[in-house]
Design a protein around this motif. Structure first.
Motif, mmCIF file in Angstrom:
data_model
loop_
_atom_site.group_PDB
_atom_site.id
_atom_site.type_symbol
_atom_site.label_atom_id
_atom_site.label_comp_id
_atom_site.label_asym_id
_atom_site.label_seq_id
_atom_site.Cartn_x
_atom_site.Cartn_y
_atom_site.Cartn_z
ATOM 1 N N ILE A 187 29.217 9.200 -21.732
ATOM 2 C CA ILE A 187 27.982 9.823 -21.275
ATOM 3 C C ILE A 187 27.513 9.071 -20.033
ATOM 4 O O ILE A 187 27.381 7.854 -20.057
ATOM 5 C CB ILE A 187 26.909 9.797 -22.369
ATOM 6 C CG1 ILE A 187 27.367 10.639 -23.571
ATOM 7 C CG2 ILE A 187 25.569 10.316 -21.825
ATOM 8 C CD1 ILE A 187 26.456 10.565 -24.775
ATOM 9 N N THR A 188 27.273 9.818 -18.960
ATOM 10 C CA THR A 188 26.878 9.188 -17.703
ATOM 11 C C THR A 188 25.433 9.468 -17.311
ATOM 12 O O THR A 188 24.862 8.721 -16.520
ATOM 13 C CB THR A 188 27.812 9.623 -16.559
ATOM 14 O OG1 THR A 188 27.822 11.049 -16.479
ATOM 15 C CG2 THR A 188 29.223 9.101 -16.783
ATOM 16 N N ARG A 189 24.855 10.530 -17.841
ATOM 17 C CA ARG A 189 23.460 10.837 -17.497
ATOM 18 C C ARG A 189 22.868 11.743 -18.562
ATOM 19 O O ARG A 189 23.521 12.650 -19.052
ATOM 20 C CB ARG A 189 23.383 11.534 -16.149
ATOM 21 C CG ARG A 189 21.958 11.874 -15.728
ATOM 22 C CD ARG A 189 21.906 12.600 -14.424
ATOM 23 N NE ARG A 189 22.471 11.728 -13.393
ATOM 24 C CZ ARG A 189 22.401 11.978 -12.106
ATOM 25 N NH1 ARG A 189 21.838 13.058 -11.672
ATOM 26 N NH2 ARG A 189 22.935 11.151 -11.244
ATOM 27 N N ILE A 190 21.610 11.471 -18.881
ATOM 28 C CA ILE A 190 20.849 12.345 -19.768
ATOM 29 C C ILE A 190 19.532 12.653 -19.078
ATOM 30 O O ILE A 190 18.862 11.742 -18.588
ATOM 31 C CB ILE A 190 20.554 11.672 -21.129
ATOM 32 C CG1 ILE A 190 21.851 11.364 -21.870
ATOM 33 C CG2 ILE A 190 19.649 12.563 -21.975
ATOM 34 C CD1 ILE A 190 21.650 10.517 -23.121
ATOM 35 N N ILE A 191 19.165 13.912 -19.057
ATOM 36 C CA ILE A 191 17.861 14.354 -18.578
ATOM 37 C C ILE A 191 17.262 15.110 -19.752
ATOM 38 O O ILE A 191 17.877 16.039 -20.265
ATOM 39 C CB ILE A 191 17.981 15.274 -17.351
ATOM 40 C CG1 ILE A 191 18.717 14.562 -16.214
ATOM 41 C CG2 ILE A 191 16.604 15.748 -16.904
ATOM 42 C CD1 ILE A 191 19.070 15.463 -15.048
ATOM 43 N N THR A 192 16.063 14.704 -20.170
ATOM 44 C CA THR A 192 15.515 15.336 -21.363
ATOM 45 C C THR A 192 14.005 15.491 -21.296
ATOM 46 O O THR A 192 13.322 14.700 -20.648
ATOM 47 C CB THR A 192 15.905 14.525 -22.625
ATOM 48 O OG1 THR A 192 15.441 15.202 -23.785
ATOM 49 C CG2 THR A 192 15.348 13.130 -22.605
ATOM 50 N N SER A 193 13.533 16.532 -21.930
ATOM 51 C CA SER A 193 12.111 16.698 -22.188
ATOM 52 C C SER A 193 12.001 16.768 -23.706
ATOM 53 O O SER A 193 12.940 16.415 -24.402
ATOM 54 C CB SER A 193 11.568 17.956 -21.500
ATOM 55 O OG SER A 193 12.123 19.113 -22.066
ATOM 56 N N GLU A 194 10.920 17.252 -24.216
ATOM 57 C CA GLU A 194 10.719 17.226 -25.660
ATOM 58 C C GLU A 194 11.786 17.979 -26.442
ATOM 59 O O GLU A 194 12.239 17.512 -27.481
ATOM 60 C CB GLU A 194 9.350 17.779 -26.010
ATOM 61 C CG GLU A 194 8.222 16.874 -25.581
ATOM 62 C CD GLU A 194 6.869 17.438 -25.919
ATOM 63 O OE1 GLU A 194 6.770 18.233 -26.883
ATOM 64 O OE2 GLU A 194 5.909 17.097 -25.227
ATOM 65 N N LYS A 195 12.192 19.138 -25.994
ATOM 66 C CA LYS A 195 13.100 19.971 -26.788
ATOM 67 C C LYS A 195 14.286 20.530 -26.015
ATOM 68 O O LYS A 195 15.033 21.349 -26.543
ATOM 69 C CB LYS A 195 12.327 21.150 -27.410
ATOM 70 C CG LYS A 195 11.228 20.722 -28.347
ATOM 71 C CD LYS A 195 11.789 20.067 -29.582
ATOM 72 C CE LYS A 195 10.679 19.628 -30.512
ATOM 73 N NZ LYS A 195 11.135 18.878 -31.639
ATOM 74 N N GLU A 196 14.455 20.104 -24.777
ATOM 75 C CA GLU A 196 15.564 20.604 -23.985
ATOM 76 C C GLU A 196 16.002 19.540 -23.000
ATOM 77 O O GLU A 196 15.310 18.560 -22.780
ATOM 78 C CB GLU A 196 15.181 21.889 -23.246
ATOM 79 C CG GLU A 196 14.039 21.696 -22.274
ATOM 80 C CD GLU A 196 13.511 22.993 -21.711
ATOM 81 O OE1 GLU A 196 14.009 24.066 -22.066
ATOM 82 O OE2 GLU A 196 12.587 22.922 -20.898
ATOM 83 N N GLY A 197 17.164 19.764 -22.433
ATOM 84 C CA GLY A 197 17.620 18.793 -21.462
ATOM 85 C C GLY A 197 19.008 19.101 -20.956
ATOM 86 O O GLY A 197 19.556 20.191 -21.173
ATOM 87 N N ALA A 198 19.571 18.106 -20.309
ATOM 88 C CA ALA A 198 20.917 18.209 -19.751
ATOM 89 C C ALA A 198 21.608 16.870 -19.963
ATOM 90 O O ALA A 198 20.963 15.826 -20.029
ATOM 91 C CB ALA A 198 20.850 18.544 -18.265
ATOM 92 N N ILE A 199 22.906 16.931 -20.067
ATOM 93 C CA ILE A 199 23.713 15.729 -20.218
ATOM 94 C C ILE A 199 24.951 15.890 -19.348
ATOM 95 O O ILE A 199 25.481 16.998 -19.222
ATOM 96 C CB ILE A 199 24.095 15.491 -21.697
ATOM 97 C CG1 ILE A 199 24.922 14.215 -21.861
ATOM 98 C CG2 ILE A 199 24.803 16.676 -22.294
ATOM 99 C CD1 ILE A 199 25.171 13.825 -23.311
ATOM 100 N N GLU A 200 25.365 14.807 -18.731
ATOM 101 C CA GLU A 200 26.641 14.778 -18.017
ATOM 102 C C GLU A 200 27.516 13.777 -18.748
ATOM 103 O O GLU A 200 27.054 12.701 -19.116
ATOM 104 C CB GLU A 200 26.453 14.336 -16.566
ATOM 105 C CG GLU A 200 25.715 15.334 -15.720
ATOM 106 C CD GLU A 200 25.528 14.845 -14.292
ATOM 107 O OE1 GLU A 200 25.303 15.692 -13.428
ATOM 108 O OE2 GLU A 200 25.600 13.631 -14.034
#
Length: 166
Positions: free
Chosen positions: A113-126
């Motif tokens: 895992i190189t990056r996580i972008i998250t809010s309360e209930k959604e997000g993105a991961i690389e």
């Protein structure tokens, strides 16, 4: 020269990640900092990160690395959606069958895992995904970007973006 040039896959993935970040006021961005023990999984720590989502993402990476289809579907809602290039699945059973099909063909799956972008209930991961084809012995590696949505602690939407040519 065509001035109406379309974006390539890498640019689309980057644009999606930027859009999620901009519209998620409480978002947190993570970079490589801390490696999980006994795994190639790499997740950064942040006191502001939603730890439940971080743990869910780490469980998903480890479930794929250990070929554990039951653990993969345990984090999905009963009617959760899993979409990847060329694949659209709905429900735990379809996701489990697809994962087991993958495990029959590939081994040595590693995820970083190189990056996580998250809010309360959604997000993105690389993450960077590597594996070995059991039949040919060919090793492959691909960068993968995933958009996800969580409801009641379960994945209801998981969409992966990667270039199948690599």
């Amino acid at each position: 020269m065509n001035k109406n040039r379309l974006l390539n896959n890498s640019q689309i993935v980057t644009l999606i990640a930027i859009i999620i970040y901009i519209f998620s006021c409480s978002s947190n961005i993570l970079e490589d900092n801390k490696v999980a023990k006994n795994s190639t999984t790499n997740i950064s720590s942040s006191k502001d990160l939603n730890l439940d989502i971080q743990e869910l993402l780490q469980r998903q990476a480890q479930a794929w690395e250990t070929a554990n289809s039951q653990a993969i579907i345990a984090d999905f809602a009963e009617n959760g959606v899993f979409i990847a290039p060329g694949t659209s699945l709905k429900g735990r059973e379809d996701i489990k069958k697809a994962a087991e099909g993958y495990f029959k063909e590939f081994t040595d799956t590693k995820i970083k895992i190189t990056r996580i972008i998250t809010s309360e209930k959604e997000g993105a991961i690389e993450w960077t995904w590597s594996d070995t084809n059991k039949k040919t012995g060919k090793k492959s590696q691909i960068d993968d970007a995933i958009i996800f949505e969580i409801k009641d602690g379960k994945i209801i939407y998981w969409r992966e973006y990667f270039d199948k040519q690599f």
